[in-house]
Design a protein around this motif. Structure first.
Motif, PDB file in Angstrom:
ATOM      1  N   GLN A  46     -11.517   4.210  -4.484  1.00 46.72           N
ATOM      2  CA  GLN A  46     -10.410   5.126  -4.722  1.00 46.72           C
ATOM      3  C   GLN A  46      -9.442   5.142  -3.536  1.00 46.72           C
ATOM      4  OE1 GLN A  46     -13.635   5.827  -5.064  1.00 46.72           O
ATOM      5  NE2 GLN A  46     -13.885   6.257  -7.268  1.00 46.72           N
ATOM      6  N   THR A  47      -9.993   5.161  -2.330  1.00 40.82           N
ATOM      7  CA  THR A  47      -9.154   5.132  -1.130  1.00 40.82           C
ATOM      8  C   THR A  47      -8.412   3.804  -1.024  1.00 40.82           C
ATOM      9  OG1 THR A  47     -10.671   6.620   0.030  1.00 40.82           O
ATOM     10  CG2 THR A  47      -9.161   5.343   1.386  1.00 40.82           C
ATOM     11  N   ALA A  48      -9.092   2.710  -1.357  1.00 40.74           N
ATOM     12  CA  ALA A  48      -8.453   1.394  -1.315  1.00 40.74           C
ATOM     13  C   ALA A  48      -7.280   1.342  -2.290  1.00 40.74           C
ATOM     14  CB  ALA A  48      -9.465   0.305  -1.657  1.00 40.74           C
ATOM     15  N   SER A  49      -7.450   1.914  -3.475  1.00 36.67           N
ATOM     16  CA  SER A  49      -6.368   1.910  -4.462  1.00 36.67           C
ATOM     17  C   SER A  49      -5.153   2.674  -3.943  1.00 36.67           C
ATOM     18  CB  SER A  49      -6.850   2.543  -5.775  1.00 36.67           C
ATOM     19  OG  SER A  49      -7.855   1.723  -6.365  1.00 36.67           O
ATOM     20  N   SER A  50      -5.406   3.778  -3.226  1.00 39.21           N
ATOM     21  CA  SER A  50      -4.305   4.551  -2.646  1.00 39.21           C
ATOM     22  C   SER A  50      -3.567   3.737  -1.589  1.00 39.21           C
ATOM     23  CB  SER A  50      -4.852   5.839  -2.029  1.00 39.21           C
ATOM     24  OG  SER A  50      -3.824   6.551  -1.370  1.00 39.21           O
ATOM     25  N   HIS A  51      -4.316   3.054  -0.742  1.00 46.77           N
ATOM     26  CA  HIS A  51      -3.698   2.209   0.286  1.00 46.77           C
ATOM     27  C   HIS A  51      -2.896   1.083  -0.350  1.00 46.77           C
ATOM     28  CE1 HIS A  51      -5.281   4.073   3.843  1.00 46.77           C
ATOM     29  NE2 HIS A  51      -6.545   3.865   3.511  1.00 46.77           N
ATOM     30  N   LEU A  52      -3.461   0.454  -1.363  1.00 49.26           N
ATOM     31  CA  LEU A  52      -2.783  -0.672  -2.007  1.00 49.26           C
ATOM     32  C   LEU A  52      -1.513  -0.231  -2.716  1.00 49.26           C
ATOM     33  CD1 LEU A  52      -5.928  -2.547  -3.352  1.00 49.26           C
ATOM     34  CD2 LEU A  52      -4.276  -3.435  -1.689  1.00 49.26           C
ATOM     35  N   ALA A  53      -1.522   0.986  -3.258  1.00 44.53           N
ATOM     36  CA  ALA A  53      -0.310   1.503  -3.897  1.00 44.53           C
ATOM     37  C   ALA A  53       0.815   1.642  -2.877  1.00 44.53           C
ATOM     38  CB  ALA A  53      -0.607   2.852  -4.554  1.00 44.53           C
ATOM     39  N   LYS A  54       0.473   2.087  -1.673  1.00 46.01           N
ATOM     40  CA  LYS A  54       1.480   2.212  -0.615  1.00 46.01           C
ATOM     41  C   LYS A  54       1.981   0.848  -0.171  1.00 46.01           C
ATOM     42  CE  LYS A  54      -0.356   6.588   1.143  1.00 46.01           C
ATOM     43  NZ  LYS A  54      -1.026   7.274   2.263  1.00 46.01           N
ATOM     44  N   LEU A  55       1.066  -0.112  -0.028  1.00 51.52           N
ATOM     45  CA  LEU A  55       1.451  -1.456   0.387  1.00 51.52           C
ATOM     46  C   LEU A  55       2.299  -2.143  -0.683  1.00 51.52           C
ATOM     47  CD1 LEU A  55      -1.927  -2.615   1.989  1.00 51.52           C
ATOM     48  CD2 LEU A  55       0.211  -2.146   3.209  1.00 51.52           C
ATOM     49  N   GLU A  56       1.963  -1.880  -1.943  1.00 52.40           N
ATOM     50  CA  GLU A  56       2.754  -2.459  -3.037  1.00 52.40           C
ATOM     51  C   GLU A  56       4.147  -1.845  -3.074  1.00 52.40           C
ATOM     52  OE1 GLU A  56       2.650  -2.823  -7.914  1.00 52.40           O
ATOM     53  OE2 GLU A  56       0.857  -2.145  -6.832  1.00 52.40           O
ATOM     54  N   ALA A  57       4.231  -0.529  -2.911  1.00 46.30           N
ATOM     55  CA  ALA A  57       5.527   0.144  -2.913  1.00 46.30           C
ATOM     56  C   ALA A  57       6.390  -0.327  -1.745  1.00 46.30           C
ATOM     57  CB  ALA A  57       5.329   1.657  -2.840  1.00 46.30           C
ATOM     58  N   GLY A  58       5.742  -0.646  -0.626  1.00 43.10           N
ATOM     59  CA  GLY A  58       6.468  -1.142   0.538  1.00 43.10           C
ATOM     60  C   GLY A  58       6.728  -2.630   0.500  1.00 43.10           C
ATOM     61  N   MET A  59       6.326  -3.297  -0.596  1.00 51.55           N
ATOM     62  CA  MET A  59       6.540  -4.736  -0.807  1.00 51.55           C
ATOM     63  C   MET A  59       5.845  -5.577   0.256  1.00 51.55           C
ATOM     64  SD  MET A  59      10.524  -4.749  -2.116  1.00 51.55           S
ATOM     65  CE  MET A  59      10.422  -6.433  -2.726  1.00 51.55           C
ATOM     66  N   ILE A  60       4.693  -5.072   0.729  1.00 50.26           N
ATOM     67  CA  ILE A  60       3.873  -5.835   1.671  1.00 50.26           C
ATOM     68  C   ILE A  60       2.874  -6.704   0.917  1.00 50.26           C
ATOM     69  CG2 ILE A  60       2.276  -5.684   3.621  1.00 50.26           C
ATOM     70  CD1 ILE A  60       5.092  -4.724   4.267  1.00 50.26           C
ATOM     71  N   VAL A  61       2.372  -6.201  -0.206  1.00 48.72           N
ATOM     72  CA  VAL A  61       1.478  -6.981  -1.065  1.00 48.72           C
ATOM     73  C   VAL A  61       2.080  -7.091  -2.451  1.00 48.72           C
ATOM     74  CG1 VAL A  61      -0.586  -6.282   0.225  1.00 48.72           C
ATOM     75  CG2 VAL A  61       0.092  -4.998  -1.822  1.00 48.72           C
ATOM     76  N   THR A  62       1.622  -8.099  -3.184  1.00 46.37           N
ATOM     77  CA  THR A  62       2.081  -8.336  -4.554  1.00 46.37           C
ATOM     78  C   THR A  62       0.867  -8.355  -5.478  1.00 46.37           C
ATOM     79  OG1 THR A  62       3.935  -9.673  -3.763  1.00 46.37           O
ATOM     80  CG2 THR A  62       3.297  -9.937  -6.073  1.00 46.37           C
ATOM     81  N   PRO A  63       0.881  -7.542  -6.540  1.00 49.05           N
ATOM     82  CA  PRO A  63      -0.245  -7.554  -7.481  1.00 49.05           C
ATOM     83  C   PRO A  63      -0.088  -8.645  -8.531  1.00 49.05           C
ATOM     84  CG  PRO A  63       1.292  -5.856  -8.105  1.00 49.05           C
ATOM     85  CD  PRO A  63       1.868  -6.507  -6.868  1.00 49.05           C
ATOM     86  N   ARG A  64      -1.207  -9.163  -8.969  1.00 51.02           N
ATOM     87  CA  ARG A  64      -1.215 -10.126 -10.066  1.00 51.02           C
ATOM     88  C   ARG A  64      -2.335  -9.731 -11.022  1.00 51.02           C
ATOM     89  NH1 ARG A  64      -1.046 -15.909  -6.763  1.00 51.02           N
ATOM     90  NH2 ARG A  64       0.899 -15.548  -5.638  1.00 51.02           N
ATOM     91  N   LYS A  65      -2.027  -9.650 -12.300  1.00 49.73           N
ATOM     92  CA  LYS A  65      -3.030  -9.264 -13.288  1.00 49.73           C
ATOM     93  C   LYS A  65      -3.549 -10.493 -14.006  1.00 49.73           C
ATOM     94  CE  LYS A  65      -4.073  -5.848 -16.802  1.00 49.73           C
ATOM     95  NZ  LYS A  65      -3.583  -4.693 -17.595  1.00 49.73           N
TER      96      LYS A  65
END
Length: 226
Positions: A46-65
């Protein structure tokens, strides 16, 4: 209010210890799930998902489904280069973690930095190509020389294909462990791929470590006059 890029926001995104561990894990160029990144960061999913949401919003990481899973990668090679510089600064000023074991010397010897060779072997490659006048550096950056263009073709690298990409052909990247330059860019990545194809080296399983065979290291040293 000052104008220009907001480095404070980017620094805040990179500076959290858990997020820093996640980003370091992604420096190997592999796409990882939130669960895998949670394990790397030592936090709950759950904490990781919160961190990843911030990184995604900041365009530091890119999600792929893919299927039921979402995978994350770094948004570009410039993020890798920024992380390498920060790691080099941390190493220089003494902000180091306790070494965890025998992997550390291997990481310092040869590792993948996103998709190109880093560590002592990466630095040796940059120095060797420079000494052979295959690449040259100036205020505008790093570029292949005429001899380097010939070398690339003879070594089995398609420069026309590399030039068709939006990514720079050659780029200097400061190595965090050696505190010297190694070669990034599409040409740096193509060289490492060629080392794999020739059987000189292989990527460590679930690791950033690059392991050269004895013959592969000999061939590499001949290549760079090291």
């Amino acid at each position: 209010m000052k104008e220009g890029p907001d480095i404070a926001r980017v620094a805040a995104l990179l500076g959290d210890p858990a997020r820093a561990n996640m980003l370091t894990a992604l420096m190997g160029g592999r796409a990882l799930t939130a669960t895998e990144l949670a394990q790397e960061a030592g936090v709950t999913p759950q904490t990781a998902s919160s961190h990843l949401a911030k990184l995604e919003a900041g365009m530091i990481v890119t999600p792929r489904k893919q299927g039921r899973h979402r995978y994350f990668t770094l948004s570009g090679p410039d993020i890798v280069e920024a992380l390498e510089v920060l790691m080099g600064i941390a190493n220089r000023v003494g902000h180091n973690r306790v070494r965890t074991g025998p992997k550390d010397p291997e990481l310092r010897h040869a590792r993948v930095c996103y998709d190109h060779l880093a560590g002592d072997m990466g630095v040796a490659l940059f120095e060797g190509l420079t000494k052979r006048n295959l690449i040259e550096s100036d205020l505008n950056g790093v570029a292949l020389t005429a001899a380097g263009i010939t070398f690339a073709g003879e070594f089995g690298i398609d420069l026309d294909a590399l030039r068709s990409k939006r990514r720079p052909l050659c780029r200097e990247c400061l190595d965090w462990s050696a505190r010297q330059s190694h070669l990034a860019g599409s040409f740096g990545a193509a060289l490492l791929d060629r080392f794999y194809d020739l059987g000189w080296a292989r990527r460590g399983v679930e690791s950033r470590i690059v392991r050269f065979s004895r013959e592969g290291e000999r061939q590499f040293r001949d290549l760079v006059n090291f």
